[in-house]
Every structure is written in structure tokens, then in C-alpha cells.
Design a protein around this motif. Structure first.
Motif, short mmCIF file in Angstrom:
data_model
loop_
_atom_site.label_atom_id
_atom_site.label_comp_id
_atom_site.label_asym_id
_atom_site.label_seq_id
_atom_site.Cartn_x
_atom_site.Cartn_y
_atom_site.Cartn_z
N THR A 123 0.85 -1.19 0.00
CA THR A 123 0.00 0.00 0.00
C THR A 123 0.88 1.24 0.00
O THR A 123 1.83 1.34 0.79
N LEU A 124 0.58 2.18 -0.89
CA LEU A 124 1.32 3.44 -1.00
C LEU A 124 0.43 4.60 -0.59
O LEU A 124 -0.76 4.63 -0.92
N SER A 125 1.01 5.57 0.09
CA SER A 125 0.31 6.82 0.42
C SER A 125 1.07 7.96 -0.23
O SER A 125 2.25 8.18 0.07
N LEU A 126 0.42 8.66 -1.15
CA LEU A 126 1.07 9.76 -1.87
C LEU A 126 0.90 11.08 -1.13
O LEU A 126 0.07 11.21 -0.24
N GLU A 127 1.73 12.06 -1.52
CA GLU A 127 1.73 13.35 -0.85
C GLU A 127 0.38 14.07 -0.94
O GLU A 127 0.02 14.85 -0.06
N ASP A 128 -0.37 13.83 -2.00
CA ASP A 128 -1.63 14.54 -2.19
C ASP A 128 -2.78 13.89 -1.43
O ASP A 128 -3.92 14.33 -1.53
N GLY A 129 -2.51 12.80 -0.68
CA GLY A 129 -3.56 12.13 0.08
C GLY A 129 -4.13 10.91 -0.61
O GLY A 129 -4.94 10.19 -0.03
N THR A 130 -3.72 10.66 -1.83
CA THR A 130 -4.18 9.48 -2.56
C THR A 130 -3.51 8.23 -2.00
O THR A 130 -2.33 8.24 -1.64
N ARG A 131 -4.28 7.14 -1.93
CA ARG A 131 -3.75 5.85 -1.45
C ARG A 131 -3.92 4.81 -2.56
O ARG A 131 -4.96 4.74 -3.20
N LEU A 140 4.25 -0.35 -11.05
CA LEU A 140 3.63 0.97 -11.16
C LEU A 140 4.74 2.02 -11.21
O LEU A 140 5.69 1.96 -10.43
N VAL A 141 4.62 2.97 -12.13
CA VAL A 141 5.59 4.07 -12.24
C VAL A 141 4.93 5.36 -11.78
O VAL A 141 3.86 5.73 -12.28
N LEU A 142 5.57 6.05 -10.82
CA LEU A 142 5.07 7.31 -10.28
C LEU A 142 6.08 8.41 -10.54
O LEU A 142 7.19 8.15 -11.02
N ASP A 143 5.72 9.64 -10.21
CA ASP A 143 6.58 10.80 -10.46
C ASP A 143 6.73 11.58 -9.15
O ASP A 143 5.74 12.05 -8.59
N ARG A 144 7.96 11.72 -8.68
CA ARG A 144 8.20 12.46 -7.43
C ARG A 144 7.79 13.92 -7.54
O ARG A 144 7.45 14.55 -6.54
N ASN A 145 7.84 14.47 -8.74
CA ASN A 145 7.49 15.88 -8.93
C ASN A 145 6.03 16.09 -9.30
O ASN A 145 5.58 17.22 -9.42
N ASP A 146 5.29 15.02 -9.50
CA ASP A 146 3.88 15.14 -9.86
C ASP A 146 3.12 13.94 -9.30
O ASP A 146 3.03 12.89 -9.94
N PRO A 147 2.55 14.07 -8.10
CA PRO A 147 1.84 12.96 -7.48
C PRO A 147 0.48 12.67 -8.11
O PRO A 147 -0.24 11.78 -7.65
N ARG A 148 0.11 13.40 -9.16
CA ARG A 148 -1.22 13.24 -9.77
C ARG A 148 -1.17 12.41 -11.04
O ARG A 148 -2.11 12.44 -11.84
N ILE A 149 -0.11 11.65 -11.23
CA ILE A 149 -0.03 10.82 -12.42
C ILE A 149 0.66 9.50 -12.08
O ILE A 149 1.58 9.45 -11.27
N ALA A 150 0.17 8.41 -12.67
CA ALA A 150 0.74 7.08 -12.44
C ALA A 150 0.62 6.28 -13.74
O ALA A 150 -0.31 6.49 -14.52
N THR A 151 1.56 5.38 -13.95
CA THR A 151 1.52 4.50 -15.11
C THR A 151 1.53 3.06 -14.62
O THR A 151 2.48 2.65 -13.94
#
Length: 322
Positions: A123-131, A140-151
Motif C-alpha cells: 500500500t502506498l500513500s502519496l503526498e496529495d492524500g491518494t492511497r 507501477l511508475v510514479l513521479d516524485r514531482n507530480d503525485p497526480r499521475i501514475a503508469t
């Protein structure tokens, strides 16, 4: 000599053009200007000369026709002539670029990957509150500079998105984008296909064609290139059922069922003969114990089973009686 003078004239002309352009330059123009400055010491020297002459003009009284007739010689220079301030020249331009470019240019992506092994969950918890809850065998690929996008490159994940009306959370799968509209939704990606199911809120499924909006209980299956879209219904409480071992299938071939069990529990299931492509529909509750789950699955599809080390083999043919 004429060639040298012509080159110098060209540099001065370019410096003048930059000096005039920077007053209304955008981020790209500032980046191009800094690159031009750094390309040659002659460029910086030419720009300094142009800026110095401009400051002399700025220091002189500015007189309109009305001021001249009134004899007013102490009118200050217009504001646009004083933009460079006390630094002036290439130094001022470079300093302004250093301050403004990070704010104007889009932030560079800083991707990082989160992966689970078959049979593992995370389970991941992102900076914007998304889990995000990741099933096994997921990448899953995420972006440290943009927590609103995932691949989602492969596997399955359940997204609990904190909605932001100004910036939708986007999950990319192949050539498809799934955007939240304030929601909890599940995305699975195996081979060339993907599945999306919505538990709460709604999502926008964007492919090559018109966007499709999915609401609670809506499910969608498609190819990763956005084609062959099929919409179905699912009980909202069953979305993300893999977390408690509940898996639903609606006509998926048995090899996809076996793949889901491999990701979720690390089970190695081989399918013999035509069993691999046989469609399966049903809602099955698995325990995670192979000795119980594999015979149960074989019974549901009318197949026989046997074990070969760590691998389980299902066959559509009944074993011969000794």
C-alpha cells in the motif's frame, strides 16, 4: 576584415533583437536567450553594449511634444526603459532568467518504480492524500514531482483518489488514460488487455475515440491500445475484491484466470490442451491455499488436476483409469 565586421554587426543586431524581445518573453524565449548568451563570450559582450546604451537613453529626460513646448526637461524615462535596474546587461538578464525560469518552465519528471512480486501486496500513500493498494505481480511508475499521475505497466491496483477539481489524477495504461472524477477505482493490466471497475465516484476512460464516463458499478474491458471496448456491470462492493480473495470473471479465458491467481498468490498453474482459451464466468472466493483453491477451480470448470512439484496442471481430459 569585412567578414569580421559583418559577423560583429550580426551579433549586435541579434543582441538588440533579444533586448527588445525580453520585455515580453515567455519561458521558452528565456531559455533560448540564456543558451544564446552562453554560446559565445561575444554574445554576452554585445548584449552588455546594447544594454549599456539603452541605460544611457533611459537616463536622459524623456520629453513628449507637449513637454518640449512647455519646456519641461525633468520628465523621468518610461518604466520599460528601466526594467534592467542597477545590474543591467547580460548579468541582469542571466539573473532574471535564473529566478524566473524555474517558475515558468514545466517541472521535469522524476519517475520512480514501485513493484510487487507475485503473491506480495503493498500500500502506498502519496503526498496529495491518494492511497494506492497494489496486488501481486504489479509494476507501477510514479513521479516524485507530480503525485497526480501514475503508469500501470502490469498487474492490478486499487486507487483511493483524493479528488482535486483543478487537477485530475490520471492512470496511464498503454495508450489509454483513466482520470478520476473523485473516486475509488480498480485498474488491472495483463498482457494486451486492461480492465477498469469503479466502486465510488466516477472516472473518465480516454482512448482514441470519445471518452467514456464510468460510475459506481460500471466496469470496462479493452485492449491496451484503447480498442475493443466492452462495458459490463459489477457490484460496487466487489471492486478490488482481490484484497479478500474474491475474484470475478465475465467470459475471460482461463489463461487470464490462471494469471490472476499467479499474481495474487504466486500459484503456478499450467493449462493443457484447449483449456487455456476456454471462457470462464463466475465469482470465486479463494483462500490463498493452493491445496484447496486449485482442486476447487478444477471442479468449477470440469477439469482434472495434478501436481508437478510447485506447479499445478489443469487438463480438460479425464485421466485414464489405471
Amino acid at each position: 576584415m569585412r567578414t569580421v565586421q559583418a559577423d560583429a554587426t550580426d551579433v549586435i543586431d541579434t543582441a538588440i533583437a533579444w533586448h527588445l524581445r525580453l520585455a515580453e518573453a515567455d519561458a521558452r524565449a528565456w531559455a533560448d536567450f540564456v543558451a544564446w548568451l552562453e554560446a559565445s563570450p561575444a554574445h554576452a559582450a554585445a548584449y552588455d553594449r546594447v544594454a549599456a546604451e539603452d541605460r544611457l537613453i533611459a537616463a536622459a529626460p524623456f520629453r513628449s511634444g507637449e513637454d518640449a513646448r512647455a519646456g519641461n526637461d525633468n520628465v523621468p524615462a518610461p518604466a520599460w526603459r528601466r526594467w534592467a535596474g542597477p545590474l543591467g546587461g547580460a548579468a541582469a538578464a542571466a539573473a532574471i532568467a535564473a529566478i524566473c525560469l524555474p517558475m515558468l518552465l514545466p517541472m521535469r519528471a522524476a519517475p520512480y518504480q514501485v513493484a510487487t512480486r507475485d503473491g506480495e501486496r503493498r500500500t502506498l500513500s502519496l503526498e496529495d492524500g491518494t492511497r494506492i493498494q497494489l496486488s501481486g505481480g504489479t509494476r507501477l511508475v510514479l513521479d516524485r514531482n507530480d503525485p497526480r499521475i501514475a503508469t500501470l505497466e502490469q498487474g492490478e491496483a486499487l486507487f483511493h483518489v483524493r479528488h482535486d477539481a483543478a487537477r485530475a489524477f490520471t492512470v496511464k495504461v498503454g495508450e489509454v488514460a483513466v482520470q478520476d472524477l473523485g473516486t475509488v477505482f480498480d485498474v488491472a493490466h495483463a498482457g494486451s488487455r486492461l480492465n477498469v471497475a469503479v466502486a465510488e465516484g466516477s472516472v473518465r476512460f480516454q482512448s482514441r475515440g470519445p471518452a467514456v464516463t464510468l460510475k459506481p458499478g460500471d466496469a470496462l474491458s479493452a485492449r491496451a491500445d484503447g480498442t475493443s471496448i466492452v462495458q459490463t456491470r459489477i457490484a460496487p462492493q466487489q471492486v478490488g475484491g482481490w484484497r479478500d480473495g474474491t475474484l470475478g470473471f465475465d467470459g475471460q479465458p482461463m489463461h487470464e484466470v490462471a494469471g490472476a491467481l499467479k499474481r495474487l498468490y504466486g500459484l503456478e498453474i499450467a493449462l493443457e490442451g484447449s483449456l487455456s482459451e476456454r471462457p470462464f464466468t463466475g465469482l470465486v472466493r479463494f483462500s490463498g491455499q493452493a491445496e484447496r483453491d486449485v482442486p476447487h477451480l478444477a471442479e468449477l470448470i470440469g477439469a482434472s488436476w495434478r501436481r508437478d512439484g510447485k506447479r499445478w496442471i489443469l487438463s480438460s481430459e479425464t485421466p485414464a483409469t489405471p
